[in-house]
Design an enzyme around this catalytic site. Structure first.
Site, mmCIF file in Angstrom:
data_model
loop_
_atom_site.group_PDB
_atom_site.id
_atom_site.type_symbol
_atom_site.label_atom_id
_atom_site.label_comp_id
_atom_site.label_asym_id
_atom_site.label_seq_id
_atom_site.Cartn_x
_atom_site.Cartn_y
_atom_site.Cartn_z
ATOM 1 N N ASP A 103 -7.093 1.003 -0.025
ATOM 2 C CA ASP A 103 -5.797 0.422 0.344
ATOM 3 C C ASP A 103 -5.471 -0.787 -0.529
ATOM 4 O O ASP A 103 -4.321 -0.994 -0.933
ATOM 5 C CB ASP A 103 -5.806 -0.001 1.821
ATOM 6 C CG ASP A 103 -5.764 1.190 2.767
ATOM 7 O OD1 ASP A 103 -5.486 2.323 2.306
ATOM 8 O OD2 ASP A 103 -6.021 0.990 3.975
ATOM 9 N N GLU B 110 -4.245 0.391 -3.914
ATOM 10 C CA GLU B 110 -2.860 0.861 -3.820
ATOM 11 C C GLU B 110 -1.890 -0.313 -3.735
ATOM 12 O O GLU B 110 -0.826 -0.297 -4.367
ATOM 13 C CB GLU B 110 -2.699 1.774 -2.600
ATOM 14 C CG GLU B 110 -3.360 3.128 -2.771
ATOM 15 C CD GLU B 110 -3.288 3.991 -1.536
ATOM 16 O OE1 GLU B 110 -3.543 5.198 -1.653
ATOM 17 O OE2 GLU B 110 -2.987 3.448 -0.434
ATOM 18 N N GLU C 125 0.838 -1.208 0.000
ATOM 19 C CA GLU C 125 0.000 0.000 0.000
ATOM 20 C C GLU C 125 0.866 1.248 0.000
ATOM 21 O O GLU C 125 0.586 2.219 -0.717
ATOM 22 C CB GLU C 125 -0.908 0.024 1.241
ATOM 23 C CG GLU C 125 -2.020 -0.999 1.247
ATOM 24 C CD GLU C 125 -2.668 -1.118 2.614
ATOM 25 O OE1 GLU C 125 -2.531 -0.166 3.430
ATOM 26 O OE2 GLU C 125 -3.305 -2.156 2.889
ATOM 27 N N ASP D 152 0.706 3.877 -3.020
ATOM 28 C CA ASP D 152 0.294 5.257 -2.756
ATOM 29 C C ASP D 152 1.246 6.238 -3.447
ATOM 30 O O ASP D 152 0.812 7.190 -4.103
ATOM 31 C CB ASP D 152 0.266 5.499 -1.243
ATOM 32 C CG ASP D 152 -0.069 6.937 -0.908
ATOM 33 O OD1 ASP D 152 -1.202 7.365 -1.183
ATOM 34 O OD2 ASP D 152 0.810 7.647 -0.376
#
Length: 199
Positions: free
Chosen positions: A88, A91, A15, A19
Site C-alpha cells: 500500500d 502504491e 493508494e 493502484d
C-alpha cells in the site's frame, strides 16, 4: 508515508490512485515487450507483477518500511514489515509521484523498479516460440506449413554449428538462421520470417 492506523490524514486516497497507475503502466509495458503474447498470458503476467508480494518486495528494496508512520498497535506488531502495508505504501508513493511530477516521470520511475521483474518474465519462456507462432500464423490463414532445410553443418563435433533455411510457399519467402543445435537454427530462421510478416 502515513498508514491509516496513524490517523485520519493518511495515504489511502494516494493508494487508490497509485493502484490504478501501476496497473496501467505495467499493462502497457507488457503489451509492448511481449508483442506475440495473448490476452490471457498478459493478464496473468500483470497479476503476477502487481500482486501484493511483488509490490512489497519493491518497497523493501526502497527501504520504505523505514519511512512509514504507523499507529502504536501496528508499530508494536511490526507493521512496517507486513506485505500488505508495504505494498500500500508503494502504491501511495506512485500516486504521489504522479501528482507531483506528472505521468511520464511516474511511468519512467515505475518501469525502473519493475525492470528486473520484466526480465525474469522474458527468461521464463512464457511466450510461444518462433516456430509455433509461425505455424499458427500460417494455419490461421489456411496456408501451407513451412519447410525447414538443413543448409550446412560446420565445426568440430563438440562445437558444431548448424545453418537452416525456413521456406514458405505462400507467401513465397525464405530466411536462414544458425545455431549450436538444429532446433536453435530453425527457431532463428522462423523468427527471421516472422519479422517480415504482418503479425
Amino acid at each position: 508515508m502515513t498508514h491509516r492506523s496513524a490517523g485520519a490524514r493518511n495515504n489511502e486516497r494516494l493508494e487508490f490512485l497509485g493502484d490504478g497507475l501501476v496497473n496501467l503502466i505495467v499493462a502497457e509495458a507488457l503489451f509492448h515487450r511481449f508483442p506475440h503474447a495473448d490476452e490471457g498470458w498478459l493478464t496473468r503476467a500483470r497479476a503476477q507483477l502487481v500482486r501484493e508480494e511483488s509490490l512489497a518486495g519493491i518497497a523493501r528494496e526502497l527501504l520504505l518500511g523505514d519511512q512509514l508512520e504507523l499507529g502504536p498497535g501496528e508499530l508494536k506488531s511490526g507493521g512496517y514489515r507486513r506485505d500488505s502495508i508495504l505494498a500500500d505504501a508503494l502504491e501511495a508513493m506512485i500516486g504521489a509521484i504522479h501528482l507531483d511530477a506528472g505521468f511520464e516521470t511516474c511511468r519512467r520511475t515505475v518501469l525502473i523498479w519493475f525492470e528486473p521483474r520484466f526480465a525474469s518474465l522474458a527468461v521464463s519462456g512464457t511466450e510461444k516460440d518462433a516456430k509455433t507462432r509461425l505455424q499458427e500464423w500460417l494455419q490461421a490463414r489456411g496456408l501451407p506449413l513451412p519447410e525447414y532445410v538443413l543448409l550446412d553443418t560446420r565445426g568440430e563435433e563438440h562445437d558444431r554449428m548448424f545453418d537452416v533455411a525456413c521456406r514458405l510457399d505462400t507467401p513465397a519467402m525464405e530466411a536462414s538462421g544458425d545455431g549450436s543445435s538444429r532446433r536453435q537454427a530453425e527457431q532463428r530462421a522462423a523468427r527471421a520470417i516472422l519479422e517480415r510478416l504482418p503479425v
